[in-house]
Design an enzyme around this catalytic site. Structure first.
Site, PDB file in Angstrom:
ATOM      1  N   HIS A   1       2.528   3.356  -8.928  1.00 13.01           N
ATOM      2  CA  HIS A   1       2.389   1.914  -9.106  1.00 13.01           C
ATOM      3  C   HIS A   1       3.613   1.353  -9.842  1.00 13.01           C
ATOM      4  O   HIS A   1       4.069   0.261  -9.549  1.00 13.01           O
ATOM      5  CB  HIS A   1       1.112   1.574  -9.885  1.00 13.01           C
TER       6      HIS A   1
ATOM      7  N   LEU B   1      10.879 -20.553  -4.375  1.00 11.61           N
ATOM      8  CA  LEU B   1       9.897 -19.649  -3.747  1.00 11.61           C
ATOM      9  C   LEU B   1       8.580 -19.756  -4.508  1.00 11.61           C
ATOM     10  O   LEU B   1       8.584 -19.749  -5.738  1.00 11.61           O
ATOM     11  CB  LEU B   1      10.395 -18.193  -3.819  1.00 11.61           C
TER      12      LEU B   1
ATOM     13  N   ASP C   1       0.825  -1.207   0.000  1.00 11.49           N
ATOM     14  CA  ASP C   1       0.000   0.000   0.000  1.00 11.49           C
ATOM     15  C   ASP C   1       0.864   1.264   0.000  1.00 11.49           C
ATOM     16  O   ASP C   1       1.971   1.262   0.544  1.00 11.49           O
ATOM     17  CB  ASP C   1      -0.895  -0.050   1.250  1.00 11.49           C
TER      18      ASP C   1
HETATM   19  C1  FPP Z   1      -2.066   0.182  -3.203  1.00  8.26           C
HETATM   20  O1  FPP Z   1      -1.559   1.501  -3.257  1.00  8.26           O
HETATM   21  C2  FPP Z   1      -1.512  -0.620  -4.279  1.00  8.26           C
HETATM   22  C3  FPP Z   1      -2.234  -1.206  -5.270  1.00  8.26           C
HETATM   23  C4  FPP Z   1      -3.692  -1.096  -5.398  1.00  8.26           C
HETATM   24  C5  FPP Z   1      -1.581  -1.976  -6.314  1.00  8.26           C
HETATM   25  C6  FPP Z   1      -0.331  -2.696  -5.941  1.00  8.26           C
HETATM   26  C7  FPP Z   1       0.394  -2.962  -7.169  1.00  8.26           C
HETATM   27  C8  FPP Z   1       1.727  -2.833  -7.316  1.00  8.26           C
HETATM   28  C9  FPP Z   1       2.686  -2.562  -6.249  1.00  8.26           C
HETATM   29  C10 FPP Z   1       2.278  -2.998  -8.663  1.00  8.26           C
HETATM   30  C11 FPP Z   1       2.900  -4.340  -8.838  1.00  8.26           C
HETATM   31  C12 FPP Z   1       1.931  -5.322  -9.183  1.00  8.26           C
HETATM   32  C13 FPP Z   1       1.775  -5.849 -10.364  1.00  8.26           C
HETATM   33  C14 FPP Z   1       0.529  -5.558 -11.079  1.00  8.26           C
HETATM   34  C15 FPP Z   1       2.747  -6.789 -10.946  1.00  8.26           C
HETATM   35  P1  FPP Z   1      -2.612   2.697  -3.320  1.00  8.26           P
HETATM   36  O2  FPP Z   1      -2.814   3.057  -4.745  1.00  8.26           O
HETATM   37  O3  FPP Z   1      -3.856   2.318  -2.595  1.00  8.26           O
HETATM   38  O4  FPP Z   1      -1.839   3.827  -2.579  1.00  8.26           O
HETATM   39  P2  FPP Z   1      -2.504   5.008  -1.711  1.00  8.26           P
HETATM   40  O5  FPP Z   1      -3.199   4.346  -0.550  1.00  8.26           O
HETATM   41  O6  FPP Z   1      -1.334   5.818  -1.294  1.00  8.26           O
HETATM   42  O7  FPP Z   1      -3.446   5.732  -2.615  1.00  8.26           O
END
Ligand code: FPP
Length: 258
Positions: free
Chosen positions: A49, A143, A32
């Protein structure tokens, strides 16, 4: 499901880090804070992301080095479809980019990819790529990387119930083990540790059944900044916790209670 696999018996040396007395067998991560990371830098969320995906590569490498055997990452939840179209599209292309670019690296590191989640609503191209990654890495055993993509913990339990009913299993024969066998994680031990970055105290429908006895570790660090040192700190904290699984775990506890 807690079993003999839960803790690695002989944790591997953690490179430059002091050895840990115990290492979790299965770690789950709620990655997150990508959006906030980008906002702090005046960038669009999609770039957050992207930075998160870059970081994932390092964390997978560290996971292998630390001797963790299963890593479950929350890449996209069933609720994430509610995000703006451009963000959803960005996350989908990131998955595409990630699997194309990282597949060789995953193969080199002995990583076996598994998918947790539904394929309904997932674009055919994305579906094909996920299945390809699962298939091409099926022989790896260093893994297991469970990619929770289009995943929701409650939906997973509902699906398990539907399958149990469809299999005509008599109610009196249904146990917790039966339910576990019908989840996406069938055959895998439950997570020992769940890490959530960016300081939110929520479970967000992640491994709802499997996390019943997991230890949680919440850090304020935003996912793109969660580095090897931060990961080690989480593992060290875990290694110092006393897990009781609802019981008492040593003579001292039992005497205290007497
Ligand atoms: C939450 O951050 C994160 C996600 C919804 C996506 C997690 C995905 C990745 C780390 C990319 C890697 C994954 C893949 C597809 C290979 P948020 O957007 O909720 O952050 P915020 O709470 O600060 O808005």
């Amino acid at each position: 499901m807690e079993n003999e696999h839960t803790i690695t018996a002989n944790p591997a040396p953690q490179n430059n880090f002091p050895p840990l007395p115990k290492v979790p067998y299965h770690v789950g991560i709620i990655m997150d804070g990508n959006g906030r990371w980008a906002k702090q830098r005046g960038m669009p969320r999609t770039l957050g992301h992207r930075a998160g995906a870059e970081n994932l590569r390092n964390i997978i490498e560290s996971t292998v080095e630390f001797g963790v055997k299963i890593l479950t990452i929350y890449a996209f939840s069933t609720e994430n479809w509610k995000r703006p179209k451009t963000e959803v599209k960005g996350l989908m292309s990131l998955l595409h980019y990630y699997f194309n670019r990282e597949l060789d690296e995953l193969l080199k590191n002995g990583v076996r990819v598994r998918h947790l989640g539904k394929m309904d609503g997932v674009a055919p191209r994305t579906k094909k790529e996920i299945l390809q990654a699962v298939e091409k890495t099926a022989h790896n055993d260093r893994l297991i990387l469970n990619v929770a993509f289009n995943y929701g913990g409650r939906a997973e339990i509902v699906q398990a119930i539907q399958k149990i009913v469809a299999a005509n299993i008599p109610p009196e024969e249904i146990t917790e083990d039966t339910v576990s066998r019908f989840l996406y994680t069938a055959g895998q031990p439950d997570p020992d540790l769940i890490i959530r970055t960016s300081g939110e105290f929520r479970t967000s429908n992640f491994l709802t059944w499997q996390a019943a006895y997991a230890e949680y570790y919440i850090t304020p660090i935003l996912w793109p900044d969660f580095d090897k040192q931060a990961y080690y700190d989480a593992l060290r904290t875990f290694s110092q916790r006393k897990r009781r699984f609802g019981g008492l775990n040593d003579e001292e506890d039992i005497e205290d209670d007497a």
